[in-house]
Write an enzyme that holds these catalytic residues in place. Structure first.
Site, PDB file in Angstrom:
ATOM      1  N   GLU A   1       0.832  -1.191   0.000  1.00 53.70           N
ATOM      2  CA  GLU A   1       0.000   0.000   0.000  1.00 53.70           C
ATOM      3  C   GLU A   1       0.868   1.243   0.000  1.00 53.70           C
ATOM      4  O   GLU A   1       1.969   1.232   0.536  1.00 53.70           O
ATOM      5  CB  GLU A   1      -0.832   0.042   1.279  1.00 53.70           C
ATOM      6  CG  GLU A   1      -1.641  -1.196   1.506  1.00 53.70           C
ATOM      7  CD  GLU A   1      -2.230  -1.227   2.905  1.00 53.70           C
ATOM      8  OE1 GLU A   1      -2.823  -2.240   3.257  1.00 53.70           O
ATOM      9  OE2 GLU A   1      -2.086  -0.241   3.634  1.00 53.70           O
TER      10      GLU A   1
ATOM     11  N   CYS B   1      -1.290   1.513   8.451  1.00 56.56           N
ATOM     12  CA  CYS B   1      -0.376   0.630   7.744  1.00 56.56           C
ATOM     13  C   CYS B   1      -0.877  -0.813   7.671  1.00 56.56           C
ATOM     14  O   CYS B   1      -1.181  -1.434   8.672  1.00 56.56           O
ATOM     15  CB  CYS B   1       0.947   0.749   8.492  1.00 56.56           C
ATOM     16  SG  CYS B   1       2.025  -0.610   8.511  1.00 56.56           S
TER      17      CYS B   1
END
Ligand code: SF4
Length: 377
Positions: free
Chosen positions: A121, A368
Site C-alpha cells: 500500500e 499501515c
C-alpha cells in the site's frame, strides 16, 4: 536474518526505469546506441513532466522511442485499488505480481496471479503546514509484508513476503503524484508496510533517487525513514551524507512493554537505541523523532509518559504521539482523548517537543497494512 520470501519480482529482459540513477541510465541508453543526452531527456519526461509513454516523448526520434519501449519498463505491478477519503487522503493498493499493462479487470487472485503476498500500500496525505504551504506527503512501503510482526500492526500479520526494489519504492511516489488533484509530492515518509532498514540497500538507493535534482527532487529534510530500530543500520544510515529525518518507533517507555509489542525488541534494548540515536544526531545534526503509538490502557498512562520523558531527556529528539487506529481482530483499543492530552502535557512539561499526529484517512483504513489485510478477506 534469513527469511524465505513468498514472492519475488520476476526476472525481466527490460530494465525498470525507476531503479536507475542518472549515471546508470546514461550507460543504459548509450549501450543501446542512443546519444548520451537521451538519458537527460528521459529523466525530464518521467520526473518533471510525469510522462512514461515513450510515444508521447515528442523530442525523441521514432527509432529511439522504439528502443526505449523494448528495453525499459516504466511501471511494474498494477494498482488494483484506489481509495479517496473525505479529508483528501488517497490510497493505492499495488499488486507487484500483476502486469501493469494488463487492462483486464479480471484480477484473478484465486488463480495465484497476485494476492496479499505480492501487494503493498501507499498513501498520499494532503495537509497545510503551519506556514500555510500545501504539503503532499507520500507514505510508502519498503517491503511486502513485514518481518518484525508488531502485535498491533496489520502489516506484520503474515510475516515478510518480499523486499521491494529501489525502483518499486520510487515508483510508488511517482504513481501517487499522478492521482487526481495531487501533482508534486513534497514530503516522503517510509511508514507504510515493512521495516525499511531491513531492506537497507534498496532503501538507500531509493533515497538517492528521491532526493536527486534529476529525480523526484525532494529535499533530504522532507524525507523520513521510520524504523523499529536496528542500531547497526542506523549508524550506517548516519554516514550516507543525506541528512534525512530518522524516526524510531519506540512505542513503549521500557523494554518490558516494548517486548510485548515488538518481537524484535527482544534483541535490541532501549539503551542500544539511545546510543544509535545519539550517534545519528552527532553525525547528521538532525534531531531524531520518537514515534509512540498510544494503545488504550496499555502504554498511555501518566507513569508511562514520565518514563518516556526520561528517555527523551537523554536524546536530541522530539516525540510524535499516534493514536492507535483499531484493526479488526486485534486486541488493542484506541486511547481516550483525555489520556492522550494528559500524556502530551506530561512530556511538554518536561520540556520535550511533543506532537499528536492527526489521524488521516480513517474512513479508508489508512493505517499501515489495513487495506491489504481487508482486501485479502
Ligand atoms: S509497525 Fe512497522 S515494523 Fe511493526 S509490523 Fe508494522 S510495518 Fe512492521
Amino acid at each position: 536474518m534469513q527469511t524465505r520470501l513468498k514472492y519475488q519480482t520476476p526476472m525481466s529482459n527490460t530494465q525498470h526505469f525507476f531503479d536507475l540513477d542518472d549515471l546508470q541510465l546514461t550507460q543504459a541508453v548509450t549501450s543501446l546506441g542512443m546519444p548520451k543526452f537521451r538519458a537527460k531527456q528521459l529523466l525530464d519526461w518521467v520526473y518533471s513532466k510525469g510522462v512514461i509513454d515513450p510515444d508521447k516523448m515528442t523530442n525523441l526520434s521514432a527509432k529511439d522511442r522504439d528502443l526505449i519501449k523494448s528495453n525499459f519498463t516504466f511501471l511494474l505491478g498494477k494498482a488494483i485499488h484506489h481509495q479517496l477519503a473525505t479529508d483528501g487522503t488517497q490510497k493505492l493498493l499495488i499488486d507487484w505480481a500483476l502486469d501493469h499493462a494488463t487492462q483486464s479487470s479480471s484480477l484473478d487472485v484465486l488463480n495465484n496471479q497476485g494476492g496479499p503476498e505480492s501487494q503493498t500500500e501507499c498513501v498520499m496525505i494532503p495537509a497545510t503546514s503551519e506556514t500555510g504551504s500545501n504539503r503532499k506527503t507520500a507514505c510508502i512501503s519498503s517491503q511486502v509484508g513485514c518481518p518484525v510482526g508488531c502485535k498491533f500492526c496489520a502489516s506484520g500479520i503474515g510475516g515478510l513476503d518480499a523486499n521491494l526494489t529501489a525502483g518499486q519504492i520510487v515508483q510508488q511516489i511517482w504513481q501517487l503524484a499522478q492521482l487526481p488533484n495531487v501533482g508534486r509530492i513534497t514530503n516522503v515518509v517510509f511508514m507504510g508496510m515493512g521495516e525499511p532498514l531491513s531492506n537497507y540497500n534498496a532503501v538507500t538507493q531509493a533515497l538517492k533517487l528521491i532526493n536527486a535534482s534529476w529525480g523526484l527532487a525532494i529535499g533530504a529534510r522532507k524525507i523520513t525513514v521510520s524504523t523499529v530500530g536496528l542500531p547497526a543500520q542506523i549508524k550506517r544510515l548516519a554516514t550516507i551524507e543525506l541528512p534525512i529525518t530518522l524516526a524510531i518507533s519506540l512505542h513503549a517507555p521500557n523494554d518490558q512493554i516494548r517486548q510485548q509489542l515488538i518481537p524484535w525488541a527482544e534483541y535490541v534494548t532501549i539503551e542500544q537505541l539511545k546510543e544509535a540515536a545519539n550517534f545519528y544526531f552527532d553525525q547528521t545534526g538532525r534531531e531524531v523523532t520518537l514515534e509512540y503509538i498510544l494503545l488504550g490502557q496499555l502504554n498511555d498512562q501518566p507513569e508511562h509518559a514520565r518514563e518516556l520523558a526520561q528517555i527523551a531527556r537523554s536524546l536530541r529528539c522530539n516525540i510524535n504521539l499516534i493514536r492507535y487506529n483499531e484493526v479488526q481482530g486485534m486486541p488493542y483499543n484506541r486511547p481516550q482523548s483525555s489520556d492522550v492530552l494528559a500524556f502530551q502535557t506530561i512530556l511538554q512539561n518536561a520540556g520535550i517537543n511533543t506532537h499528536i499526529r492527526a489521524s488521516r484517512g480513517r474512513d479508508i483504513a489508512a493505517a499501515c497494512g489495513q487495506l491489504r489485510h481487508e482486501h485479502s478477506k
